[in-house]
Write an enzyme that holds these catalytic residues in place. Structure first.
Site, PDB file in Angstrom:
ATOM      1  N   LYS A 275       0.837  -1.199   0.000  1.00 34.30           N
ATOM      2  CA  LYS A 275       0.000   0.000   0.000  1.00 34.30           C
ATOM      3  C   LYS A 275       0.878   1.258   0.000  1.00 34.30           C
ATOM      4  O   LYS A 275       2.013   1.218   0.475  1.00 34.30           O
ATOM      5  CB  LYS A 275      -0.865   0.031   1.267  1.00 34.30           C
ATOM      6  CG  LYS A 275      -1.995  -0.974   1.305  1.00 34.30           C
ATOM      7  CD  LYS A 275      -2.771  -0.842   2.611  1.00 34.30           C
ATOM      8  CE  LYS A 275      -3.889  -1.879   2.690  1.00 34.30           C
ATOM      9  NZ  LYS A 275      -4.950  -1.693   1.692  1.00 34.30           N
ATOM     10  N   ARG A 349     -10.323 -11.598   2.084  1.00 30.81           N
ATOM     11  CA  ARG A 349     -11.196 -12.641   1.538  1.00 30.81           C
ATOM     12  C   ARG A 349     -10.516 -14.001   1.585  1.00 30.81           C
ATOM     13  O   ARG A 349     -11.192 -15.029   1.691  1.00 30.81           O
ATOM     14  CB  ARG A 349     -11.619 -12.256   0.107  1.00 30.81           C
ATOM     15  CG  ARG A 349     -10.471 -12.134  -0.857  1.00 30.81           C
ATOM     16  CD  ARG A 349     -10.812 -11.303  -2.088  1.00 30.81           C
ATOM     17  NE  ARG A 349     -10.857  -9.867  -1.809  1.00 30.81           N
ATOM     18  CZ  ARG A 349     -11.131  -8.931  -2.707  1.00 30.81           C
ATOM     19  NH1 ARG A 349     -11.419  -9.263  -3.952  1.00 30.81           N
ATOM     20  NH2 ARG A 349     -11.129  -7.658  -2.376  1.00 30.81           N
TER      21      ARG A 349
HETATM   22  N1  BES Z   1      -8.078  -3.809   4.456  1.00 35.10           N
HETATM   23  C1  BES Z   1      -8.277  -3.387   3.130  1.00 35.10           C
HETATM   24  C2  BES Z   1      -9.583  -2.616   2.925  1.00 35.10           C
HETATM   25  C3  BES Z   1      -9.735  -1.314   3.669  1.00 35.10           C
HETATM   26  C4  BES Z   1      -9.551  -0.117   3.020  1.00 35.10           C
HETATM   27  C5  BES Z   1     -10.129  -1.301   4.984  1.00 35.10           C
HETATM   28  C6  BES Z   1      -9.725   1.080   3.700  1.00 35.10           C
HETATM   29  C7  BES Z   1     -10.303  -0.105   5.665  1.00 35.10           C
HETATM   30  C8  BES Z   1     -10.105   1.074   5.027  1.00 35.10           C
HETATM   31  C9  BES Z   1      -8.290  -4.591   2.206  1.00 35.10           C
HETATM   32  O1  BES Z   1      -7.506  -5.655   2.599  1.00 35.10           O
HETATM   33  C10 BES Z   1      -7.754  -4.130   0.885  1.00 35.10           C
HETATM   34  O2  BES Z   1      -6.613  -3.773   0.834  1.00 35.10           O
HETATM   35  N2  BES Z   1      -8.594  -4.153  -0.152  1.00 35.10           N
HETATM   36  C11 BES Z   1      -8.211  -3.738  -1.431  1.00 35.10           C
HETATM   37  C12 BES Z   1      -8.685  -4.776  -2.419  1.00 35.10           C
HETATM   38  C13 BES Z   1      -8.139  -4.587  -3.804  1.00 35.10           C
HETATM   39  C14 BES Z   1      -6.662  -4.884  -3.814  1.00 35.10           C
HETATM   40  C15 BES Z   1      -8.879  -5.516  -4.720  1.00 35.10           C
HETATM   41  C16 BES Z   1      -8.834  -2.381  -1.702  1.00 35.10           C
HETATM   42  O3  BES Z   1      -9.969  -2.164  -1.266  1.00 35.10           O
HETATM   43  O4  BES Z   1      -8.198  -1.548  -2.298  1.00 35.10           O
HETATM   44 MN    MN Z   2      -5.503  -5.461   1.962  1.00 28.44          MN
END
Ligand code: BES
Ligand code: MN
Ligand code: ZN
Length: 497
Positions: A275, A349
């Site tokens: 990230k 997931r």
């Molecule tokens: N933990 C994150 C989602 C999240 C985002 C939680 C903001 C709380 C606040 C999750 O694991 C994630 O990174 N999701 C990605 C999925 C994508 C890579 C398909 C996302 O939402 O960007």
């Molecule tokens: Mn994630």
């Protein structure tokens, strides 16, 4: 962690020194009983002060009259409940929060006799719950406590009610729920160095004190079960993964349990698909689903809910590392289905895939509800106002929606179905772990659905509601404890003998 008020329930008629809190409608008049209690001079004073202050008695508004002439109290705090229409659906918990916010750490008496609003014992207990929820703060790591905080801890609130004994009885259950909410908040607020998978599991284990049976699965046990998806996420961290299974058997011996499952990513860096740095610290809260399940189990056990309930949480840390999983990897889940990893940041997931399968396989529950801070896309769709609700079962979805409405933890039904399921078809495996930019919350839910078998199931995407939520009268901190009250309500309304 929470510095709660000392709350006393007393019958109407007594007023202690300190502050007095009363309620008026949009005509600026209290009930006749309160008018009698404070006297006609004070009623006139309210009207005069209201005009000077431009206070209209609207809901959520308040006015403070300092050392009111003719009364022996320090401050007369007047809270508005609005007109007839607005009185029809008061949120008593939020009202309690508002009362809480008006006190200043001395003794205060709130007369819960509201113009045009019936305050049942349930309502009074909800007000008391809101009072306490507002008091929560997380300051374990602040070594210099502020004076205000010290004052806070001395606070005492008297709630004057029609039937103190009846309210006390209901409030006992609310205190259990309060503890559950604050436990969930604590877990989410804790820093990720302090709360790894193992430490989190240990916190879940503490529920044994309340009569909950707790089992912990470590890496070895999960490997034996074939949980390749969860372990694939965990493998990049020096801290191993865990699953905690909590069982509360308060129902009939042969009654099938209901099950709650939580995503517990103690920190989500994104892994190799790392990230951006900005805001990454918030990913300590990526275990809010698991925190909610632990808080809920605490609440249910503490109030001795007459239901058989399983709570299961998947605890891992998602890290980049020489041993971390890669995009392109294919993992085999406990169900036997394979998943191609496209993006290691879509890890929640993967964790849930194995935990959901495990729970339906072992416990054959009446239903499963999972909670997960699963997608950023749910914030795009619903901001921080609603959690996303995905379900294969209309009755369960409806019950969750109704429970959410009554606790103020609102959910909004989102679609799943073949269109979204198609988005996760993979060239190389049974499915891939991302479905593209559009409809990201629904394609994530579609993956989860492949691991619930025919079990009635609902998924709550709480990425927007669990943390950094908009401040409300009952939540002044970062972690909201979202979902504990909602699910407690669901159990209370439908699944207790
Ligand atoms: N933990 C994150 C989602 C999240 C985002 C939680 C903001 C709380 C606040 C999750 O694991 C994630 O990174 N999701 C990605 C999925 C994508 C890579 C398909 C996302 O939402 O960007
Ligand atoms: Mn994630
Ligand atoms: Zn995550």
């Amino acid at each position: 962690m929470a510095e709660s008020f000392k709350i006393d329930f007393q019958p109407h008629g007594k007023v202690e020194s300190g502050d007095l809190i009363v309620f008026v409608g949009d005509n600026l008049k209290p009930t006749p009983a309160v008018a009698k209690l404070i006297g006609s001079k004070a009623v006139d004073l309210i009207a005069k002060a209201a005009s000077a202050e431009n206070f209209k008695g609207k809901p959520k508004s308040a006015m403070t009259i300092v050392v009111p002439n003719g009364l022996t109290v320090d401050r007369l705090i007047v809270i508005g409940v609005g007109g007839e229409k607005e009185r029809a659906d008061v949120d008593f918990v939020q009202l309690g929060g508002l009362i809480s916010g008006k006190t200043n750490g001395k003794t205060a008496t709130a007369v819960l006799d509201l113009p045009g609003i019936q305050v049942s014992p349930e309502a009074a207990a909800d007000i008391a719950l809101g009072v306490q929820m507002r008091r929560y703060s997380f300051d374990r790591y602040k070594t210099k406590k502020k004076d205000e905080d010290e004052k806070k801890s001395a606070a005492r609130l008297v709630l004057s009610v029609a039937d103190p004994a009846a309210v006390k009885k209901v409030y006992k259950a609310r205190e259990s729920v309060l503890q559950g909410v604050n436990l969930a908040r604590d877990l989410v607020n804790e820093p990720p160095n302090v709360l790894g998978p193992q430490e989190f599991a240990a916190r879940a284990q503490e529920l044994t004190k309340l009569g909950v049976q707790v089992e912990i699965l470590d890496d070895k046990a999960m490997k034996k079960l074939g949980m390749g998806a969860l372990l694939g996420v965990a493998q990049g961290s020096v801290r191993g993964g865990r699953i905690a299974i909590m069982r509360w058997n308060g129902g009939k011996a042969n009654d099938k349990p209901i099950a709650f499952i939580g995503k517990g990513v103690v920190f989500d860096t994104g892994g190799i698909s790392i990230k951006p740095a900005a805001g990454m610290e918030d990913m300590k809260g990526d275990m809010a689903g698991a925190a909610c399940v632990v808080g809920l189990m605490h609440a249910l056990a503490s109030r001795k809910a007459k239901a058989n309930v399983v709570g299961a949480i998947g605890l891992v840390e998602n890290m980049p590392d020489g041993n971390a999983q890669r995009p392109g990897d294919i993992v085999t889940t406990m169900s036997g289905q394979t998943i191609e990893i496209i993006n290691t940041d879509a890890e929640g997931r993967l964790v849930l895939a194995d935990v959901l399968w495990y729970v339906q396989d072992r416990f054959k529950p009446k239903f499963m509800v999972d909670l997960a801070t699963l997608t950023g896309a749910i914030l795009v769709a619903l901001a921080q106002e609603y959690a996303g609700l995905f379900s294969n079962n209309d009755e369960l979805a409806e019950r969750l929606a109704v429970a959410g409405k009554s606790t103020g933890e609102r959910v909004w039904r989102m679609p799943i179905g073949p269109e979204f399921d198609k988005m996760i078809e993979s060239k190389f495996a049974d499915m891939k772990n991302t479905g593209g930019r559009f409809g990201g919350s629904s394609s994530a839910a579609a993956l989860l659905q492949r691991f619930v078998n025919d079990t009635p199931w609902a998924h709550l995407d709480i990425a927007g509601t669990a943390m950094g939520s908009p401040q409300s009268e009952i939540n002044r901190g970062w972690a909201s404890g979202w979902g504990v009250r909602l699910l407690d309500r669901l159990v209370r309304d439908h699944y207790e003998a």
